[in-house]
Design a protein around this motif. Structure first.
Motif, PDB file in Angstrom:
ATOM      1  N   ASP A  22     -57.954  27.205   6.913  1.00 54.21           N
ATOM      2  CA  ASP A  22     -57.288  28.491   7.114  1.00 54.21           C
ATOM      3  C   ASP A  22     -56.788  28.488   8.418  1.00 54.21           C
ATOM      4  N   ASP A  23     -55.765  28.054   8.585  1.00 57.20           N
ATOM      5  CA  ASP A  23     -54.803  28.630   9.953  1.00 57.20           C
ATOM      6  C   ASP A  23     -55.381  27.696  11.010  1.00 57.20           C
ATOM      7  N   ILE A  24     -55.534  26.167  10.875  1.00 54.93           N
ATOM      8  CA  ILE A  24     -56.149  25.607  12.029  1.00 54.93           C
ATOM      9  C   ILE A  24     -55.156  25.092  13.018  1.00 54.93           C
ATOM     10  N   THR A  25     -55.559  25.309  14.103  1.00 54.84           N
ATOM     11  CA  THR A  25     -54.626  25.118  15.389  1.00 54.84           C
ATOM     12  C   THR A  25     -55.503  24.470  16.472  1.00 54.84           C
ATOM     13  N   LEU A  26     -55.342  23.140  16.679  1.00 50.42           N
ATOM     14  CA  LEU A  26     -56.268  22.347  17.853  1.00 50.42           C
ATOM     15  C   LEU A  26     -55.240  21.379  18.243  1.00 50.42           C
ATOM     16  N   ILE A  36     -65.251  17.860  16.738  1.00 50.56           N
ATOM     17  CA  ILE A  36     -65.250  18.699  15.567  1.00 50.56           C
ATOM     18  C   ILE A  36     -66.620  18.769  15.294  1.00 50.56           C
ATOM     19  N   ILE A  37     -67.190  20.124  15.158  1.00 51.39           N
ATOM     20  CA  ILE A  37     -68.634  20.332  14.458  1.00 51.39           C
ATOM     21  C   ILE A  37     -68.490  21.290  13.520  1.00 51.39           C
ATOM     22  N   GLY A  38     -68.924  21.152  12.213  1.00 47.58           N
ATOM     23  CA  GLY A  38     -68.784  22.087  11.418  1.00 47.58           C
ATOM     24  C   GLY A  38     -69.958  21.753  10.223  1.00 47.58           C
ATOM     25  N   PRO A  39     -70.068  22.537   9.156  1.00 52.10           N
ATOM     26  CA  PRO A  39     -71.105  22.184   8.048  1.00 52.10           C
ATOM     27  C   PRO A  39     -70.433  21.358   7.050  1.00 52.10           C
ATOM     28  N   SER A  40     -71.348  20.856   6.272  1.00 53.26           N
ATOM     29  CA  SER A  40     -70.764  19.929   5.282  1.00 53.26           C
ATOM     30  C   SER A  40     -69.909  20.601   4.432  1.00 53.26           C
ATOM     31  N   GLY A  41     -68.882  19.879   4.050  1.00 48.16           N
ATOM     32  CA  GLY A  41     -67.972  20.586   2.974  1.00 48.16           C
ATOM     33  C   GLY A  41     -66.939  21.535   3.966  1.00 48.16           C
ATOM     34  N   SER A  42     -67.072  21.724   4.891  1.00 46.25           N
ATOM     35  CA  SER A  42     -66.039  22.763   5.803  1.00 46.25           C
ATOM     36  C   SER A  42     -64.671  22.356   5.868  1.00 46.25           C
ATOM     37  N   THR A  46     -60.833  16.937   5.509  1.00 46.26           N
ATOM     38  CA  THR A  46     -59.783  17.253   5.068  1.00 46.26           C
ATOM     39  C   THR A  46     -58.313  17.212   6.463  1.00 46.26           C
ATOM     40  N   ILE A  47     -59.165  17.702   7.321  1.00 47.67           N
ATOM     41  CA  ILE A  47     -58.275  17.578   8.782  1.00 47.67           C
ATOM     42  C   ILE A  47     -58.052  16.316   9.051  1.00 47.67           C
ATOM     43  N   PRO A 207     -63.562  28.844   3.659  1.00 45.54           N
ATOM     44  CA  PRO A 207     -62.587  28.070   4.282  1.00 45.54           C
ATOM     45  C   PRO A 207     -62.653  27.964   5.851  1.00 45.54           C
ATOM     46  N   ALA A 208     -62.334  26.772   6.460  1.00 43.30           N
ATOM     47  CA  ALA A 208     -62.620  26.498   7.833  1.00 43.30           C
ATOM     48  C   ALA A 208     -61.708  27.154   8.647  1.00 43.30           C
TER      49      ALA A 208
END
Length: 252
Positions: A22-26, A36-42, A46-47, A207-208
């Motif tokens: 959801d609107d990822i800017t990096l 990148i750190i995030g939970p499983s399935g985040s 996909t990125i 949604p991430a």
């Protein structure tokens, strides 16, 4: 500093699971190591699939240097969680695979790097003859020697035991600091991200969204003692708190 890879307002969804990104800017600067750190399935993988051109976002744009690469393949080198070595190829031939796909392989360079990682005695061995850590070193070297300037690492050490994992982290840094490719690294491990990275992006559950961007204050080269320093431990607690506040309740 110029951005080597850049995502701007990327949104991706699937029919069965809805919005994943959801609107990822990096961005990753030239020669920078970003995690990148995030939970499983985040949506971390996909990125990577969007960057690699395997998926097309519904919204947003991806750039390599200043060139738009939405839907283009062949722009990045990739190391997955599993080493994915071809069992019928020798260590040397596996290392050269990425080069073979794009131009004439440099066998002398492969032999030089196998000596650097203490695997020259195994250049004619097959993957089943290697330990888990040795397989990961070969897989990383294959990605490192690929001609692309951007390297995506998808939790490459998650299957290793704690001591082997830390040895691999230090080894990775020593090799990366010599090559200085731009790296985007996925991990669940906060300590690993802090130890390896120049910057860290924290992702929310799906949604991430980007919760926070963190610039690491620690100088390179990194050493073992860093893990025990008060500033390191305080940052580890702070990141855990941020992730938990963002909706991550699993252990990281």
């Amino acid at each position: 500093m110029e951005a080597k890879i850049r995502l701007e307002h990327v949104t991706k969804s699937f029919k069965d699971t809805g919005v994943v990104l959801d609107d990822i800017t990096l961005h990753v600067n030239d020669g920078e190591f970003v995690s990148i750190i995030g939970p499983s399935g985040s949506g971390k993988s996909t990125i990577f699939q969007c960057i690699g051109g395997l998926l097309q976002p519904e919204k947003g744009e991806l750039f390599l240097d200043h060139r738009k690469i939405n839907g283009e393949t062949g722009n990045i080198a990739y190391m997955p969680q599993q080493n994915s070595l071809l069992p019928w190829r020798t260590v040397s031939d596996n290392v050269l695979l990425g080069q073979e796909l794009f131009h004439k392989p440099d066998k002398q360079e492969a032999q030089k790097w196998l000596r650097k990682i203490n695997l020259s005695d195994y250049q004619d061995a097959y993957p089943h003859q290697l330990s888990g850590g040795m397989k990961q070193r070969v897989a990383f070297l294959r990605a490192l020697l690929s001609p692309q300037s951007v390297l995506l690492l998808d939790e490459p050490f998650s299957a290793l035991d704690e001591f082997t994992r830390f040895d691999m982290q230090k080894w990775l840094l020593s090799i990366w600091e010599e090559k200085q490719k731009s790296v985007l690294f996925i991990t669940h491990n906060i300590e690993e991200a802090i130890f390896l990275s120049d910057r860290i992006y924290l992702l929310s559950p799906r949604p991430a969204k980007i919760i926070r961007e963190i610039k690491l204050p620690f100088r390179r080269p990194r050493c073992d003692q860093l893990l025990m320093e008060s500033e390191f431990l305080a940052l580890k607690r702070e990141i855990y708190s941020d992730l938990k506040a963002g909706g991550l309740h699993e252990s990281v």
